[in-house]
Every structure is written in structure tokens, then in C-alpha cells.
Design an enzyme around this catalytic site. Structure first.
Site, short mmCIF file in Angstrom:
data_model
loop_
_atom_site.label_atom_id
_atom_site.label_comp_id
_atom_site.label_asym_id
_atom_site.label_seq_id
_atom_site.Cartn_x
_atom_site.Cartn_y
_atom_site.Cartn_z
N ASP A 70 0.80 -1.22 0.00
CA ASP A 70 0.00 0.00 0.00
C ASP A 70 0.83 1.27 0.00
O ASP A 70 0.30 2.38 0.08
CB ASP A 70 -0.93 0.03 1.22
CG ASP A 70 -2.14 -0.85 1.04
OD1 ASP A 70 -2.47 -1.20 -0.11
OD2 ASP A 70 -2.78 -1.20 2.05
N ARG A 95 0.71 -1.48 7.67
CA ARG A 95 1.20 -0.26 7.00
C ARG A 95 2.19 0.54 7.86
O ARG A 95 2.81 1.48 7.35
CB ARG A 95 0.02 0.64 6.60
CG ARG A 95 -0.93 0.02 5.59
CD ARG A 95 -1.77 1.09 4.90
NE ARG A 95 -0.94 1.97 4.08
CZ ARG A 95 -1.42 3.04 3.42
NH1 ARG A 95 -2.70 3.35 3.52
NH2 ARG A 95 -0.61 3.79 2.70
N ARG A 140 -9.71 6.00 11.15
CA ARG A 140 -8.25 5.93 11.19
C ARG A 140 -7.68 7.02 12.11
O ARG A 140 -7.43 6.79 13.29
CB ARG A 140 -7.68 6.07 9.77
CG ARG A 140 -8.16 4.98 8.78
CD ARG A 140 -7.56 3.61 9.07
NE ARG A 140 -7.99 2.60 8.12
CZ ARG A 140 -7.41 2.36 6.95
NH1 ARG A 140 -6.37 3.08 6.58
NH2 ARG A 140 -7.85 1.41 6.15
N HIS A 169 -11.30 7.25 4.97
CA HIS A 169 -10.41 8.42 5.03
C HIS A 169 -11.17 9.63 4.50
O HIS A 169 -12.01 9.51 3.61
CB HIS A 169 -9.18 8.24 4.13
CG HIS A 169 -8.04 7.52 4.77
ND1 HIS A 169 -7.15 6.75 4.06
CD2 HIS A 169 -7.61 7.49 6.05
CE1 HIS A 169 -6.23 6.26 4.88
NE2 HIS A 169 -6.49 6.69 6.09
N CYS A 263 -5.23 9.36 -3.22
CA CYS A 263 -4.47 8.45 -2.36
C CYS A 263 -3.03 8.29 -2.85
O CYS A 263 -2.12 8.11 -2.05
CB CYS A 263 -5.14 7.07 -2.31
SG CYS A 263 -6.65 7.01 -1.35
#
Length: 270
Positions: A70, A95, A140, A169, A263
Site C-alpha cells: 500500500d 502499514r 483511522r 479516510h 491516495c
């Protein structure tokens, strides 16, 4: 016809999808057993880079690392405002190693980096709009990280609660059109946050759920051109009606992991 909107050349940091994969599940877009066409992902990503450069923007690259599929979603690696860098602290263990690699890139590029004490996923949840920072929470980034961002950047931070897991997000549910306005999907937010957005941005461009699910709000605007998913057709028309120039770029292979144009794009604001 001359656009009524002012263009500003931008500086972007991106990361090639060399190791892109869906090897774990940390959002509703991901599913076990998903097959990724890495060659297609790479071609789509390079098209985005080429389109940015063709529109006058600078693109720099951080080196991808094996085992971090990612990392292509570079927006999550930090937030940069007025040359100040707030690093990331990822929620998902898978991540977390990315944070140090983005920190190193900024350090080697001559920036001082503040490491957040709380979960903070960079521009995924921190969206500067003029002299405000819109800050997402709910899935998050934590509200305590919003306070850290305000102290670090010296700008008012407006907390917005996300309530739909598909929009985990802020940058999947809202993007800045310029220094005064945004586009967003209201139902991604709590009732109170919707009211805040209506108060701050009464002239906002409102997206449908269909366009939001097509990653239409995971877009990047340079103030005039809006780099947007080609599948967000109604939103594209609304933006054009407002005088913006939509620039469709297909990142559908990366949608399999829950990410799109924004992103992949970290803006370095000097």
C-alpha cells in the site's frame, strides 16, 4: 473560453506500485483472493504521473519497498503545510513500516519532520483548505492527532466525523477545489459534521453516492484542473458547470485496495 479559476503549479510526491497487491484486508474495498494486475496498475499510475507533468506540476518519487503493497498510496505518508511536515502513524500494523520511509524521504529532502504521537494518516485525513485544515476521524486518524496538527501547522483544525466504512479516510469523501471551496458527499459524515460543512462551504459541489463510490471524491485539484476518476460522470459534469476543467485518469486497478488519484498523491506545500 478562459476558466474563471486560477491555476497553481503544484509539487507532488508519489510512489510507484512496484509491489502493489491486495495481500490483507483493512478496508471494505479489499477482499481476500483478489487478483491484482500489477502491470496494469503500473501503467495507470505512470499515466497519472505523465498527466500531472503535462499540466505543469512537479512529481517526485519515494522508492517503494517490498512487503509494503500500500505504499503506492503516498498521501497517507505525511501532511505538508507551509513547508512543515507532520509525519504519519498508521492504524493498521501492516502499514506501519511505511511511516519511517516517508520520514526518511522528507529528512533527506531537507525538511524537519514532526512525528505524531497519535494515529494520524497524513493527507488521507488532513485536507488543507486555505487557512483551515479539515481533519477526518472515525476510522483511522484520531481526534488527538487533529490537535497535534493544529499545534504543528498553526492553523485552525476542523474535525469531521466519518460514519460510512467505505469512506474510511477524509480524502475518499471530500477534496479541496481551491483555497475557498470543496466537493464532498454528505452522507459520509455525521449529522453534525454535515452541518459544519454546510456552514463553512455553502457553495460546495455536492457528489452523489454513485460518484463517491467511483472514487470521484478521491480527486486532486490544482485550482483549475481536477484530476478525477472517469467513472464519476455526474460529478464531472457538475465540476465543468462550475468552470473547472475535469481531467479523467483511470486508476481502477488501484481501486481494488481502496485507493485512487488522491491516495497516490502527496502534495508538498511550501
Amino acid at each position: 473560453m478562459v476558466s474563471p479559476h486560477a491555476f497553481t503549479a503544484r509539487r507532488y510526491l508519489m510512489c510507484a506500485p512496484t509491489y502493489f497487491d491486495v495481500s490483507y484486508v483493512i478496508n471494505p474495498w479489499m477482499s481476500e483472493g483478489t487478483t491484482v494486475d500489477r502491470e496494469r496498475a503500473d501503467a495507470q499510475w505512470h499515466t497519472l504521473v505523465d498527466v500531472y507533468r503535462a499540466h505543469g506540476h512537479t512529481v517526485e518519487e519515494v522508492t517503494p519497498a517490498p512487503g509494503l503493497p500500500d505504499m503506492v498510496f503516498a498521501a497517507n505518508g505525511a501532511a505538508v503545510v507551509r513547508g512543515r511536515v507532520l509525519g504519519s502513524r498508521f492504524h493498521a500494523p501492516e502499514r506501519q513500516p511505511e511511516a519511517g520511509l516517508f520520514h526518511l524521504w522528507f529528512k533527506e529532502a531537507g525538511f524537519d519532520v514532526r512525528e505524531p504521537e497519535s494515529v494520524c494518516e497524513g493527507e488521507g485525513d488532513l485536507t488543507p483548505v486555505g487557512d483551515l485544515i479539515l481533519a477526518g476521524t472515525g476510522f483511522r486518524t484520531t481526534t488527538s492527532a487533529h490537535h497535534e496538527a493544529q499545534e504543528h501547522f498553526g492553523l485552525p483544525t476542523v474535525g469531521l466525523r466519518l460514519v460510512d466504512p467505505y469512506f474510511y479516510h477524509l480524502d475518499t469523501a471530500l477534496f479541496a477545489l481551491d483555497d475557498t471551496n470543496v466537493a464532498y458527499y454528505p452522507a459520509a459524515f455525521s449529522p453534525g459534521s454535515q452541518e459544519v460543512l454546510r456552514t463553512l462551504f455553502p457553495d460546495a459541489v455536492i457528489a452523489t453516492r454513485e460518484d463517491a463510490m467511483a472514487f470521484g471524491l478521491n480527486s486532486v485539484s490544482d485550482g483549475r484542473n481536477v484530476f478525477i476518476s472517469p467513472y464519476a460522470t455526474a460529478l464531472t459534469e457538475r465540476l465543468a458547470d462550475r468552470g473547472f476543467t475535469p481531467v479523467p485518469v483511470d486508476l481502477s486497478e488501484l481501486h481494488k485496495a481502496g485507493g485512487g488519484i488522491k491516495c497516490c498523491t502527496q502534495e508538498i506545500r511550501s
